[in-house]
Design a protein around this motif. Structure first.
Motif, PDB file in Angstrom:
ATOM      1  N   GLN A   1       0.839  -1.361   0.149  1.00  0.00           N
ATOM      2  CA  GLN A   1      -0.080  -0.121  -0.007  1.00  0.00           C
ATOM      3  C   GLN A   1       0.746   1.005   0.087  1.00  0.00           C
ATOM      4  O   GLN A   1       1.848   1.429   0.741  1.00  0.00           O
ATOM      5  N   ILE A   2       0.495   1.836  -0.731  1.00  0.00           N
ATOM      6  CA  ILE A   2       1.227   3.233  -0.887  1.00  0.00           C
ATOM      7  C   ILE A   2       0.691   4.513  -0.227  1.00  0.00           C
ATOM      8  O   ILE A   2      -0.649   4.725  -0.418  1.00  0.00           O
TER       9      ILE A   2
ATOM     10  N   VAL B   1      -3.907  13.858   0.829  1.00  0.00           N
ATOM     11  CA  VAL B   1      -3.353  12.610   1.031  1.00  0.00           C
ATOM     12  C   VAL B   1      -3.540  11.582  -0.147  1.00  0.00           C
ATOM     13  O   VAL B   1      -4.538  11.292  -0.637  1.00  0.00           O
ATOM     14  N   ILE B   2      -2.554  10.938  -0.598  1.00  0.00           N
ATOM     15  CA  ILE B   2      -2.687  10.064  -1.765  1.00  0.00           C
ATOM     16  C   ILE B   2      -2.452   8.747  -1.232  1.00  0.00           C
ATOM     17  O   ILE B   2      -1.297   8.278  -0.583  1.00  0.00           O
TER      18      ILE B   2
ATOM     19  N   GLU C   1       4.102   4.747 -12.361  1.00  0.00           N
ATOM     20  CA  GLU C   1       2.681   4.799 -12.213  1.00  0.00           C
ATOM     21  C   GLU C   1       2.046   4.273 -10.859  1.00  0.00           C
ATOM     22  O   GLU C   1       2.555   3.210 -10.345  1.00  0.00           O
ATOM     23  N   LEU C   2       0.912   4.659 -10.363  1.00  0.00           N
ATOM     24  CA  LEU C   2       0.360   4.215  -9.184  1.00  0.00           C
ATOM     25  C   LEU C   2      -0.937   3.617  -9.855  1.00  0.00           C
ATOM     26  O   LEU C   2      -1.755   4.215 -10.710  1.00  0.00           O
ATOM     27  N   LEU C   3      -1.513   2.417  -9.243  1.00  0.00           N
ATOM     28  CA  LEU C   3      -2.442   1.808  -9.635  1.00  0.00           C
ATOM     29  C   LEU C   3      -3.679   1.821  -8.648  1.00  0.00           C
ATOM     30  O   LEU C   3      -3.384   1.952  -7.423  1.00  0.00           O
TER      31      LEU C   3
ATOM     32  N   ILE D   1      11.279   3.251  -0.863  1.00  0.00           N
ATOM     33  CA  ILE D   1      11.708   1.740  -0.411  1.00  0.00           C
ATOM     34  C   ILE D   1      13.160   1.452  -0.314  1.00  0.00           C
ATOM     35  O   ILE D   1      13.488   0.296   0.326  1.00  0.00           O
ATOM     36  N   ARG D   2      14.040   2.515  -0.800  1.00  0.00           N
ATOM     37  CA  ARG D   2      15.457   1.940  -0.930  1.00  0.00           C
ATOM     38  C   ARG D   2      16.255   2.261   0.480  1.00  0.00           C
ATOM     39  O   ARG D   2      15.938   3.060   1.174  1.00  0.00           O
ATOM     40  N   SER D   3      17.232   1.300   0.502  1.00  0.00           N
ATOM     41  CA  SER D   3      18.145   1.774   1.684  1.00  0.00           C
ATOM     42  C   SER D   3      18.679   2.757   1.792  1.00  0.00           C
ATOM     43  O   SER D   3      19.219   3.068   0.453  1.00  0.00           O
ATOM     44  N   PRO D   4      18.892   3.434   2.831  1.00  0.00           N
ATOM     45  CA  PRO D   4      19.903   4.876   2.708  1.00  0.00           C
ATOM     46  C   PRO D   4      21.254   4.592   2.130  1.00  0.00           C
ATOM     47  O   PRO D   4      21.756   5.421   1.561  1.00  0.00           O
TER      48      PRO D   4
END
Length: 367
Positions: free
Chosen positions: A153-154, A166-167, A178-180, A248-251
């Motif tokens: 969930q985004i 709020v998206i 793209e968001l679904l 979601i990437r690690s720093p």
């Protein structure tokens, strides 16, 4: 102004650089061997892959791992260099000729400062880029389903002039930005400072382009009103690709030069940025961290060899370096959990260590 470097300072600098090369070679060899065994265990046992391919994967990870071990490279490198000079009584001759401890440690400080800046600005971007290639190659070899992460969930939050948006979305398609099944909830802030839902816009997809969302099959629903089909529309946004797709990437996988932009865009999107701020501050403190490691090594080896106990002091310096590393890791954990501000978590250990090492050298030199 004409700054001249004495011949003795150049000699000390060469000895320290030689010690750093020896230390870096040993640490790099250990890193490659350990990581080669780890990749053989984690990847080689799951897919048919040659030893040469495993070695290439290991080399992709090596620069980033080497960057993380730079404090130990400097600790043991300077320790090795000064201990050799001490054992050969060269430090005795220097001190007897009036060469102060400060002039002995100056080359180590300068080298630490220069290489610390290069480590953050050059080694880190290279390591981050190669680490991203490593992860992509590893996932391709092991058939990792990256859609599992994209299907989470985004949630995004964007501030507007009169409130915020709020998206939410059910899935992220990273390749096409793209968001679904997204839903845009528009809130207005009233005079009391509390948010009121103004309207909700849902769509089949929302594609992020330069400065706006391109929605397909949009439907608007306002409180107390019937749904209105809007079709294909565009909504302005300040969210960019970094804040959306690198969340979601690690720093560790974000380059030194990309971190400020990522932090700014993530803040504008209402995302938590503590981990990335901590990483940014940690890279900024790298020169100071290397200086602290060099000062620990210098403090542990300035005791003259002829007075005895020099080896014990050197071992104590190595143990002190590991203690500082442990304390810094504890502070980093507190910073990641939000207990400490990133600035405090990153700067406290190297700054305090530097001050204590300088105080010790001053007490032994000036009494």
């Amino acid at each position: 102004m004409n700054f001249k470097i004495s011949r003795l300072s150049r000699y000390l600098a060469r000895q320290i650089l030689f010690g750093l090369l020896v230390s870096a070679g040993i640490v790099a060899t250990i890193i490659i061997l350990v990581d080669f065994v780890e990749q053989s265990r984690s990847i080689g046992t799951r897919v048919d892959i040659s030893a040469f391919d495993i070695l290439l994967l290991t080399l992709m990870r090596a620069p980033l791992l080497l960057e993380e071990t730079l404090p130990f490279i400097f600790l043991f490198g300077v320790l090795f260099a000064l201990f050799r000079l001490n054992r050969r009584s060269e430090l005795v001759v220097m001190r007897a000729s009036g060469y102060s401890a400060w002039r002995i440690v100056n080359p180590a400080i300068v080298i630490s400062l220069v290489l610390g800046i290069l480590g953050a600005t050059l080694l880190n971007p290279v390591g981050s880029s190669l680490n991203a290639q490593f992860e992509a190659r590893r996932d391709a070899l092991t058939n990792v389903d990256t859609e599992q992460l994209q299907a989470q969930q985004i949630w995004l939050r964007e501030t507007t002039s009169d409130g915020f948006i709020v998206i939410s979305a059910g899935q992220l398609e990273e390749n096409v930005r793209e968001l679904l099944q997204p839903a845009f909830h528009f809130y207005n802030t009233n005079e009391a400072g509390t948010p009121d839902l103004d309207r909700r816009v849902s769509a089949e997809t929302a594609r992020l382009t330069a400065g706006f969302w391109a929605l397909e099959g949009a439907v608007e629903l306002a409180p107390g009103a019937e749904p209105v089909e809007l079709g294909d529309i565009s909504l302005p946004t300040s969210i960019d690709r970094q804040s959306l797709f690198e969340r979601i990437r690690s720093p560790r996988g974000v380059s030194f030069w990309d971190l400020p932009g990522l932090i700014a865009s993530a803040e504008s999107a209402g995302l938590a940025v503590e981990r990335f701020e901590l990483r940014w501050q940690g890279l900024l403190t790298l020169p100071l961290t290397l200086i602290a490691a060099s000062l620990i090594a210098a403090a542990a080896t300035l005791r003259l060899y002829r007075l005895g106990g020099a080896a014990a002091f050197a071992l104590t310096g190595g143990a002190a370096g590991f203690l500082v590393y442990f304390v810094q890791e504890v502070l980093y954990t507190l910073g990641e959990n939000g207990t400490l501000p990133p600035l405090t978590a990153a700067w406290a250990a190297p700054l305090l260590t530097t001050l204590l090492a300088l105080a010790y050298i001053a007490s032994t030199e000036d009494g």
